[in-house]
Design an enzyme around this catalytic site. Sequence first.
Site, PDB file in Angstrom:
ATOM      1  N   HIS A   1       8.158  41.742  -3.459  1.00  0.00           N
ATOM      2  CA  HIS A   1       9.081  40.812  -4.204  1.00  0.00           C
ATOM      3  C   HIS A   1       9.978  39.932  -3.421  1.00  0.00           C
ATOM      4  O   HIS A   1      10.943  39.258  -3.670  1.00  0.00           O
ATOM      5  CB  HIS A   1       9.851  41.341  -5.368  1.00  0.00           C
ATOM      6  CG  HIS A   1       9.227  41.951  -6.521  1.00  0.00           C
ATOM      7  ND1 HIS A   1       9.732  41.967  -7.696  1.00  0.00           N
ATOM      8  CD2 HIS A   1       7.737  41.860  -6.596  1.00  0.00           C
ATOM      9  CE1 HIS A   1       8.950  42.139  -8.759  1.00  0.00           C
ATOM     10  NE2 HIS A   1       7.623  42.052  -7.961  1.00  0.00           N
TER      11      HIS A   1
ATOM     12  N   GLU B   1       2.674  38.602 -15.883  1.00  0.00           N
ATOM     13  CA  GLU B   1       2.930  39.937 -15.624  1.00  0.00           C
ATOM     14  C   GLU B   1       4.313  40.239 -15.226  1.00  0.00           C
ATOM     15  O   GLU B   1       4.857  41.288 -15.587  1.00  0.00           O
ATOM     16  CB  GLU B   1       1.974  40.243 -14.511  1.00  0.00           C
ATOM     17  CG  GLU B   1       1.764  41.839 -14.247  1.00  0.00           C
ATOM     18  CD  GLU B   1       2.623  42.280 -13.119  1.00  0.00           C
ATOM     19  OE1 GLU B   1       2.654  43.370 -12.823  1.00  0.00           O
ATOM     20  OE2 GLU B   1       3.417  41.426 -12.606  1.00  0.00           O
ATOM     21  N   GLU B   2       4.923  39.296 -14.474  1.00  0.00           N
ATOM     22  CA  GLU B   2       6.258  39.295 -14.053  1.00  0.00           C
ATOM     23  C   GLU B   2       7.253  39.296 -14.983  1.00  0.00           C
ATOM     24  O   GLU B   2       8.294  39.707 -14.829  1.00  0.00           O
ATOM     25  CB  GLU B   2       6.446  38.649 -12.950  1.00  0.00           C
ATOM     26  CG  GLU B   2       5.378  38.417 -11.385  1.00  0.00           C
ATOM     27  CD  GLU B   2       5.662  39.914 -10.912  1.00  0.00           C
ATOM     28  OE1 GLU B   2       6.723  40.604 -11.161  1.00  0.00           O
ATOM     29  OE2 GLU B   2       5.075  39.898  -9.731  1.00  0.00           O
TER      30      GLU B   2
ATOM     31  N   ASP C   1       2.020  39.415  -3.967  1.00  0.00           N
ATOM     32  CA  ASP C   1       1.872  40.063  -5.360  1.00  0.00           C
ATOM     33  C   ASP C   1       1.989  38.961  -6.443  1.00  0.00           C
ATOM     34  O   ASP C   1       3.065  38.176  -6.757  1.00  0.00           O
ATOM     35  CB  ASP C   1       3.098  40.682  -5.384  1.00  0.00           C
ATOM     36  CG  ASP C   1       3.464  41.408  -6.928  1.00  0.00           C
ATOM     37  OD1 ASP C   1       2.699  41.455  -7.747  1.00  0.00           O
ATOM     38  OD2 ASP C   1       4.612  41.846  -7.217  1.00  0.00           O
TER      39      ASP C   1
ATOM     40  N   ASP D   1      -3.682  45.213  -8.287  1.00  0.00           N
ATOM     41  CA  ASP D   1      -2.080  44.766  -7.909  1.00  0.00           C
ATOM     42  C   ASP D   1      -1.598  45.456  -6.599  1.00  0.00           C
ATOM     43  O   ASP D   1      -2.409  46.261  -5.904  1.00  0.00           O
ATOM     44  CB  ASP D   1      -1.366  44.891  -8.905  1.00  0.00           C
ATOM     45  CG  ASP D   1      -0.281  44.054  -9.331  1.00  0.00           C
ATOM     46  OD1 ASP D   1       0.348  43.539  -8.414  1.00  0.00           O
ATOM     47  OD2 ASP D   1       0.073  43.856 -10.518  1.00  0.00           O
TER      48      ASP D   1
ATOM     49  N   HIS E   1      -3.145  39.311 -11.668  1.00  0.00           N
ATOM     50  CA  HIS E   1      -1.983  38.319 -12.418  1.00  0.00           C
ATOM     51  C   HIS E   1      -1.942  37.228 -11.509  1.00  0.00           C
ATOM     52  O   HIS E   1      -1.735  37.190 -10.266  1.00  0.00           O
ATOM     53  CB  HIS E   1      -0.794  39.198 -13.008  1.00  0.00           C
ATOM     54  CG  HIS E   1      -0.021  39.509 -11.827  1.00  0.00           C
ATOM     55  ND1 HIS E   1       0.945  38.635 -11.467  1.00  0.00           N
ATOM     56  CD2 HIS E   1       0.230  40.768 -11.208  1.00  0.00           C
ATOM     57  CE1 HIS E   1       1.775  39.289 -10.486  1.00  0.00           C
ATOM     58  NE2 HIS E   1       1.277  40.682 -10.154  1.00  0.00           N
TER      59      HIS E   1
END
Length: 381
Positions: free
Chosen positions: A341, A224-225, A192, A247, A78
């Site tokens: 994150h 995606e997030e 990510d 991922d 992504h």
Amino acid sequence: MKTKRITDLQDSKERIAAWTEQLCLIPGLSGYEDPVREFISGEFPESCIQHHVDVPGNLILTIPGTDPQAPKVMIFAHLDQMGLIVRRVDEDGYLRVERVGGVPERVLPGLNMIVMNNQGQAVPCVVGSKAHHATTQEEKGVVLGVDQLFFDLGVESADDVAALGIDIGAPITYRPQFSRLQGDRITGTALDDRAGCAALMELMRSVLKNPVPSTLHAVFSVQEEFNLRGAMIAAQRLKPDAAISIDIMVASDTPDLRNRGELVLGGGPALGLYSFHGRGTLNGTLPHPALLNHLTATGKAINMPLQRSAHSGCLTDSSYVQLTHEGVPSMDIGFPARYTHMPTEVCDLRDLSGIATLLEAAMRSMSAGFSFERRRYGCIC
């Protein structure tokens, strides 16, 4: 880098590092991935690649295989990153926000961030944090909800904010950064999944240089997030015979996570055996046995160490890709990452390069007649 194409670099890890650095420095909140997509598309101008951008913004780069009867494989990573979005501008110029994806509120106060204005320019800001000298003992251990935070652009009024081209709906992300640590370790914002995108780009380079029987649909997916469904739209269009997500997977080699699993940085690509969100989203991915067996056997054939991951609390967009049409054989392959994150995630170039090598070898042995029979045990290859 400016005088030599990244694809011309001799070492796989160096190419991936260079691509990852470039990608991490491009802001791209969910729904605002266009600059990231345009960079990747520009890295592959080859006429033999079919380029397509769909309505939500997925970039689909197709490299036809040498055997039209061999499986068509969708491998995806992504483009987007999580962040925030402006929901209100106070009269004195402070911004109030909503989260887009899993931004950890505990890390936000005091951070440097950027707001993208209506001209696509990055405007710096700071997340307000109560002065330490005025913070009571009781307040020091309290994590404020995002609804209580304010973002400081250094202006004095809402009119000043408007003059900067910022209004409700403007995207906010961590200030982009990337660094090399020791050895093969790298750190940056949005590893990510920009590092996953770089691994997929390296796979594309390998397949272009040494064609394989299978057709590769390299999909750089959006949102995606936000809702995990961007890749699903690409799968609806492509109708692949199999799908593999690249991922992050949560590393468990730090003091706080040693009892969570066995994933270590530099230990090799990780095969996803189980993922389940379990926090408002009853979805996840259990690997299709044909793919799991094939990648496991491929790893053994090329003497590549592989790790295994089974964890709850997160999931990838494979969880929705697998549900398209009559179902798509799907699984996750990941690279262990620390501090997920956060503004400074950490991963290892050896794992990223290993993903590209493993998938290239796996596609090379997926010829016509490859069986996707659901046989749990034994190698299907």
